[in-house]
Write an enzyme that holds these catalytic residues in place. Structure first.
Site, PDB file in Angstrom:
ATOM      1  N   THR A  18       0.833  -1.202   0.000  1.00  0.00           N
ATOM      2  CA  THR A  18       0.000   0.000   0.000  1.00  0.00           C
ATOM      3  C   THR A  18       0.871   1.258   0.000  1.00  0.00           C
ATOM      4  OG1 THR A  18      -1.661  -1.202   1.231  1.00  0.00           O
ATOM      5  CG2 THR A  18      -1.902   1.149   1.237  1.00  0.00           C
ATOM      6  N   THR A  26      -4.364   1.525  -2.274  1.00  0.00           N
ATOM      7  CA  THR A  26      -3.824   0.168  -2.141  1.00  0.00           C
ATOM      8  C   THR A  26      -4.336  -0.756  -3.234  1.00  0.00           C
ATOM      9  OG1 THR A  26      -3.669  -1.733  -0.624  1.00  0.00           O
ATOM     10  CG2 THR A  26      -5.743  -0.547  -0.627  1.00  0.00           C
ATOM     11  N   GLU A  55      -7.786  -7.424  -2.684  1.00  0.00           N
ATOM     12  CA  GLU A  55      -8.252  -6.856  -1.410  1.00  0.00           C
ATOM     13  C   GLU A  55      -9.164  -7.792  -0.638  1.00  0.00           C
ATOM     14  OE1 GLU A  55      -6.828  -3.896   0.554  1.00  0.00           O
ATOM     15  OE2 GLU A  55      -6.856  -3.541  -1.588  1.00  0.00           O
ATOM     16  N   GLY A 114       1.100  -0.786   5.357  1.00  0.00           N
ATOM     17  CA  GLY A 114       1.622  -1.830   6.237  1.00  0.00           C
ATOM     18  C   GLY A 114       0.586  -2.749   6.847  1.00  0.00           C
TER      19      GLY A 114
HETATM   20  N1  GLU Z   1      -5.283  -4.198   2.593  1.00  0.00           N
HETATM   21  C1  GLU Z   1      -4.719  -3.496   3.697  1.00  0.00           C
HETATM   22  C2  GLU Z   1      -5.781  -2.784   4.497  1.00  0.00           C
HETATM   23  O1  GLU Z   1      -6.719  -2.314   3.935  1.00  0.00           O
HETATM   24  C3  GLU Z   1      -3.755  -2.488   3.220  1.00  0.00           C
HETATM   25  C4  GLU Z   1      -2.646  -3.174   2.538  1.00  0.00           C
HETATM   26  C5  GLU Z   1      -1.433  -3.182   3.346  1.00  0.00           C
HETATM   27  O2  GLU Z   1      -0.978  -2.100   3.736  1.00  0.00           O
HETATM   28  O3  GLU Z   1      -0.938  -4.259   3.604  1.00  0.00           O
HETATM   29  O4  GLU Z   1      -5.663  -2.667   5.671  1.00  0.00           O
END
Ligand code: GLU
Length: 588
Positions: free
Chosen positions: A403, A421, A442, A487
């Site tokens: 992201t 992201t 996602e 993260g």
């Molecule tokens: N999919 C993650 C979220 O929405 C963000 C992706 C990541 O930073 O790993 O929390």
């Protein structure tokens, strides 16, 4: 342990740690005519608008828009689209994200939810029994993309540019190319095994079967063309039109390389799912920490509620040090897991109430609470501490620095904090043939199950729970800070730690970003960077914490409003190769 008010000592201690040897705050502002934007640097201070992203091209895109009279929303969309070119494994038009926006004229904070959404055919059992890694590289994990709808809504509500105009800087970078850096190279390398198994992805990102060399120029004319057409035709080209049909075809029949043994599961997405997608304006979360009003993303993100609850817990404690930071985060994560998801009736008000925070805070003692800690009961009636037995819970897998997050402010005082992201680094690994962009994965943010009662099980039209936490802080109604990070679930702790560093440990914002991090997400072990373990390991171990190395946590960006129109833009000095902070002018 650091009492409120003895922050300067802590800042001095932390400023002495090796992590802070990188250039700290207050890099000299550029002189007249001195164009600081030619180089990538993590801190810039000045007037008339500011931006920080992980990437110089994206920051320049935003700066160009600001200089030509665009506002913060225009610049944020331009930067995000450019990140889709230069950071294509973290961001893109087929991903999603969250914008928190301070509208200076009306002195109001808004949020725009552009989170990807599950197709109508998705069921609570749709991911059950599928190995996580198989789900990552699949059509099944691709959510209905939200970014383009979010860009259009943001521009229509708060911007001045058309989508086509906002995409121009990205089109330019995609056409002329960008210089491959070590991060892009390494991210391609770590994805190479799956990229080669997908024809369209191998063609784009492993040209001639090889990794793009560091220092070479990477062009993406197909993405330039996609953006051009998107600008001309508008979002309906994706949400129900030809581009959407191509996305659906790719999700249903991923272009697996002949001879590959990889199973790439097809997805459930239909054109009608794309046509039904909407970006949504939602009321932000808000907590007040000391005199600072902290605004964040409401559910289905857990960002605002978890950062907010942890701040409230800290505020209920007599002293705030690293032990308390970890404990507050542990408890807030216990509640996040039980109560937050894309379901009706998330007890948001109670989760963010002072009474609940006090009840949770009374569990914090001299020694670490055994983790996983049980969730509390945000029922509106709070009394003395309730004894809560530890719960059994699966350990949280290590989360990578996927992201991206960017911040922009303009000369009118509008402010954007924006997480964008495609979930994993490289999303689901599948490039839509001929279109130059990757699809997201996602939907792997859902709980796979079986997990009866879990608020984050998949469902038709549901948005997977996120940890993204773009945050804007106002003080006396004026912007004070904007901050956020990538993260996965470490986003929450990174944002929280930066705020605690800034306010309780007396660091400057550049110091607060650069300082070594730790992340406690209600697991038995606390992941921490080496600098944190070196500095705090003995003290925390003696108090019952167990620290384990995570080499790199987060990749934050932030802004601080210094008064009199002066803004400090801050990016990472080291993590993820360092980011890029720029200001419109060094002078008023
Ligand atoms: N999919 C993650 C979220 O929405 C963000 C992706 C990541 O930073 O790993 O929390």
């Amino acid at each position: 342990m650091i009492g409120r008010g003895s922050a300067v000592l802590a800042a001095a201690i932390l400023a002495g740690s090796s992590v802070l040897l990188v250039r700290p705050a207050a890099a000299a502002p550029p002189g007249p005519g001195q164009q600081q934007q030619q180089e990538k640097r993590p801190v810039a201070e000045g007037y008339g608008g500011a931006v920080a992203t992980v990437d110089l091209d994206a920051s320049k895109a935003a700066l160009g828009v600001l200089r030509r009279g665009g506002n913060a929303i225009d610049a944020a969309v331009a930067a995000a689209a450019t990140l889709g070119v230069t950071e294509p494994y973290s961001a893109g038009l087929a991903g999603g994200g969250y914008i928190v926006y301070y509208d200076a004229r009306h002195r109001r904070v808004h949020t725009i939810d552009g989170r990807e959404t599950a197709p109508k055919a998705m069921r609570p059992t749709s991911l059950e029994g599928i190995p996580f890694d198989d789900a990552v590289t699949s059509g099944l994990s691709a959510g209905v993309p939200g970014s383009v709808a979010q860009w259009e809504l943001a521009l229509r509500r708060f911007g001045t540019l058309s989508l086509g105009e906002a995409l121009k800087p990205a089109i330019e970078v995609a056409s002329r190319g960008f210089t491959v850096d070590q991060t892009f190279h390494d991210q391609t390398a770590s994805n190479a095994a799956r990229f080669k198994d997908l024809t369209s992805t191998a063609k784009l990102y492993l040209p001639g079967g090889a990794l793009p060399a560091v220092g070479s120029t990477f062009r993406n004319p197909e993405l330039a063309d996609t953006y051009r057409q998107l600008g001309r035709r508008g979002g309906s080209w994706l949400y129900g039109g030809r581009l959407g049909a191509e996305i659906v075809a790719t999700v249903k029949r991923p272009p697996v390389t002949p001879g590959s043994t990889r199973t790439v599961r097809p997805g459930l997405m239909e054109l009608s799912d794309l046509a039904a997608y909407r970006a949504v304006e939602r009321a932000p979360t808000r907590v007040t920490y000391e005199d600072n009003d902290v605004y964040g993303m409401p559910p289905a993100s857990s960002g605002g509620s978890t950062v907010g609850e942890a701040l409230n817990i800290l505020q209920a404690l007599p002293r705030v040090g690293v032990h308390e930071y970890l404990e507050a985060s542990k408890l807030a994560f216990a509640d996040r897991g039980k109560y937050v998801g894309d379901i009706p009736g998330v007890p948001l008000r109670q989760l963010l109430s002072e009474g609940f925070a006090k009840e949770r805070a009374c569990l914090v003692g001299e020694r670490a609470i055994p983790a996983p800690a049980a969730p509390g009961d945000p029922d509106g009636s709070y009394g003395p501490c309730r004894a809560v037995p530890p719960e059994s819970q699966k350990p949280t897998p290590a989360e990578g620095p996927e992201t991206t997050h960017l911040v922009v402010a303009d000369r009118w005082g509008n402010v954007v904090a924006y997480n964008i992201t495609i979930e994993s680094t490289g999303g689901n690994g599948i490039v839509v043939p001929g279109r130059g962009f990757l699809l997201n994965n996602e939907l792997t943010d859902f709980t796979f199950g079986p997990a009866p009662g879990d608020p984050n099980l998949p469902g038709p039209g549901k948005r997977p729970r996120s940890s993204m936490a773009p945050t804007i802080v106002l003080k006396n109604g004026e912007p004070l800070l904007a901050v956020g990070s990538p993260g996965g679930s470490t986003i929450i702790t990174t944002v929280l730690q930066i705020l605690v560093n800034r306010w309780d440990f007396g660091m400057t914002l550049p110091q607060a970003l650069a300082a070594p991090r730790a992340t406690q997400r209600n697991t038995a072990q606390t992941q921490a960077e080496q600098g944190f373990i070196d500095r705090y390991g003995p003290e925390l171990t003696a108090r019952g914490h167990s620290l384990v190395l995570n080499p790199e946590i987060g990749a934050a960006t932030g802004l601080e409003f210094l008064g009199g129109g002066r803004v400090q833009a801050v990016a990472e000095p080291v993590r993820r190769g360092g980011g890029s902070a720029l200001v419109v002018s060094g002078h008023r």
